[in-house]
Enzyme design. Structure first.
Site, mmCIF file in Angstrom:
data_model
loop_
_atom_site.group_PDB
_atom_site.id
_atom_site.type_symbol
_atom_site.label_atom_id
_atom_site.label_comp_id
_atom_site.label_asym_id
_atom_site.label_seq_id
_atom_site.Cartn_x
_atom_site.Cartn_y
_atom_site.Cartn_z
ATOM 1 N N SER A 14 -32.277 64.634 -8.766
ATOM 2 C CA SER A 14 -33.653 64.657 -9.265
ATOM 3 C C SER A 14 -34.272 66.015 -8.964
ATOM 4 O O SER A 14 -34.355 66.429 -7.798
ATOM 5 C CB SER A 14 -34.483 63.577 -8.573
ATOM 6 N N ASP A 26 -38.179 63.592 -13.292
ATOM 7 C CA ASP A 26 -39.204 62.607 -12.938
ATOM 8 C C ASP A 26 -40.570 63.021 -13.463
ATOM 9 O O ASP A 26 -41.195 63.959 -12.949
ATOM 10 C CB ASP A 26 -39.261 62.454 -11.416
ATOM 11 N N MET A 77 -44.414 62.111 -13.915
ATOM 12 C CA MET A 77 -45.440 61.269 -13.277
ATOM 13 C C MET A 77 -46.827 61.659 -13.785
ATOM 14 O O MET A 77 -47.096 62.842 -13.983
ATOM 15 C CB MET A 77 -45.396 61.456 -11.759
ATOM 16 N N HIS A 126 -37.116 60.174 -16.674
ATOM 17 C CA HIS A 126 -37.691 58.960 -16.092
ATOM 18 C C HIS A 126 -39.206 59.050 -16.224
ATOM 19 O O HIS A 126 -39.851 59.837 -15.527
ATOM 20 C CB HIS A 126 -37.243 58.891 -14.619
ATOM 21 N N MET A 184 -42.645 57.856 -15.501
ATOM 22 C CA MET A 184 -43.522 57.038 -14.655
ATOM 23 C C MET A 184 -44.936 57.264 -15.147
ATOM 24 O O MET A 184 -45.776 57.888 -14.464
ATOM 25 C CB MET A 184 -43.331 57.438 -13.181
ATOM 26 N N MET A 198 -35.356 50.682 -9.172
ATOM 27 C CA MET A 198 -36.043 51.533 -8.195
ATOM 28 C C MET A 198 -35.809 50.971 -6.796
ATOM 29 O O MET A 198 -36.127 49.810 -6.527
ATOM 30 C CB MET A 198 -37.551 51.580 -8.471
ATOM 31 N N ASP A 205 -32.437 54.508 -8.170
ATOM 32 C CA ASP A 205 -33.335 55.654 -7.959
ATOM 33 C C ASP A 205 -34.161 55.441 -6.695
ATOM 34 O O ASP A 205 -35.035 54.573 -6.649
ATOM 35 C CB ASP A 205 -34.245 55.803 -9.179
HETATM 36 C C1 DX5 Z 1 -39.300 58.511 -7.205
HETATM 37 C C2 DX5 Z 1 -38.392 59.260 -8.174
HETATM 38 C C3 DX5 Z 1 -37.048 59.571 -7.647
HETATM 39 C C4 DX5 Z 1 -37.029 60.462 -6.462
HETATM 40 C C5 DX5 Z 1 -35.786 60.214 -5.676
HETATM 41 O O1 DX5 Z 1 -40.470 58.176 -7.858
HETATM 42 O O2 DX5 Z 1 -38.229 58.485 -9.341
HETATM 43 O O3 DX5 Z 1 -36.200 60.086 -8.661
HETATM 44 O O4 DX5 Z 1 -37.139 61.801 -6.780
HETATM 45 O O5 DX5 Z 1 -35.886 60.978 -4.521
HETATM 46 P P1 DX5 Z 1 -35.055 60.713 -3.207
HETATM 47 O O6 DX5 Z 1 -33.598 60.780 -3.602
HETATM 48 O O7 DX5 Z 1 -35.474 61.826 -2.330
HETATM 49 O O8 DX5 Z 1 -35.429 59.357 -2.699
HETATM 50 ZN ZN ZN Z 2 -36.667 58.967 -10.938
#
Ligand code: DX5
Ligand code: ZN
Length: 227
Positions: A12, A39, A41, A70, A72, A141, A177
């Site tokens: 990521s 990611d 967001m 992804h 969010m 998740m 994830d």
């Molecule tokens: C969380 C993200 C993940 C995150 C994972 O909202 O969707 O992709 O970056 O990070 P680590 O591997 O550090 O938990």
């Molecule tokens: Zn993610």
């Protein structure tokens, strides 16, 4: 993008140097990344903000593997075409992002992307029966979405096992994830996952100038799964 159930590591870029995404992506791919996880967001569906379609379009030319986006965000539908135009191979929306996930998944495939469905840790798999023939990937998740570097939630192992049984022979990836490390990766591989997203566990200790740790970190996760 062909389908197989071999273990794939998807770093990521949330844990990369935000001022240097292109070089970070090239470095992590050279060190063995199978996919690149992006990611997105919105500060509304999750309590953090990252980036949108223009950034995705800008980094697309640095990705030679799979661009796994992804989302969010809520709502999702008004932005699907923009992320497809930005070059997403996989576009994943959350079940919890709105009342019409069926329509959203149709729109993602309609825009020419593989369709992903993400489930928050508190969401069960009971409501996804009628979506299974519309998805190419299900993202479980294992942290509450919003931030990298959080602790893996062990209750999700059971969910992945249920999901794997529900999927049967369908060509659907199970992606995990959040909180993936050499300690947690084997639990998820054994439960039936094939795509492991890892942010902090891949990028720790390395940089564009010193990318070797990225490779060591990726190999450590892969080795933990193989043993
Ligand atoms: C969380 C993200 C993940 C995150 C994972 O909202 O969707 O992709 O970056 O990070 P680590 O591997 O550090 O938990
Ligand atoms: Zn993610």
């Amino acid at each position: 993008m062909s389908f197989d159930r071999s273990i794939k590591i998807a770093p990521s870029i949330l844990s990369a140097d935000f001022a240097n995404f292109g070089a970070e992506i090239e470095a992590v791919e050279a060190q063995g990344a199978d996919w690149i996880h992006v990611d997105v967001m919105d500060g509304h569906f999750v309590p953090n903000l990252t980036f949108g379609p223009p950034l995705c379009a800008a980094i697309r030319k640095h990705i030679n593997t799979v661009m796994d986006v992804h989302l969010m965000i809520s709502p999702v539908d008004p932005y699907i075409q923009a992320f497809a135009d930005a070059g997403a191979d996989v576009l994943t929306a959350h079940l919890e992002a709105g009342p019409h996930i069926h329509r959203t998944l149709q729109a993602i495939r309609g825009a020419g992307c593989k369709a992903g469905l993400a489930l928050n840790p508190g969401t069960g798999v009971e409501d996804i029966d009628y979506l299974l023939d519309m998805v190419d990937l299900i993202c479980v998740m294992t942290v509450n979405p919003g931030f990298g570097g959080q602790k893996f939630i062990h209750s999700q192992i059971e969910k992945v096992k249920k999901l794997r049984a529900m999927i049967g022979d369908r060509p659907i990836h199970i992606e995990i994830d959040g909180g993936i490390t050499p300690e947690t990766a084997p639990l998820m591989a054994a439960a039936g996952a094939d795509v492991l997203v890892a942010g902090s566990a891949v990028f720790k200790g390395g940089s564009v100038q010193n990318p070797a740790p990225y490779g060591e970190n990726i190999r450590a996760i892969k080795a933990s799964v193989a043993s």
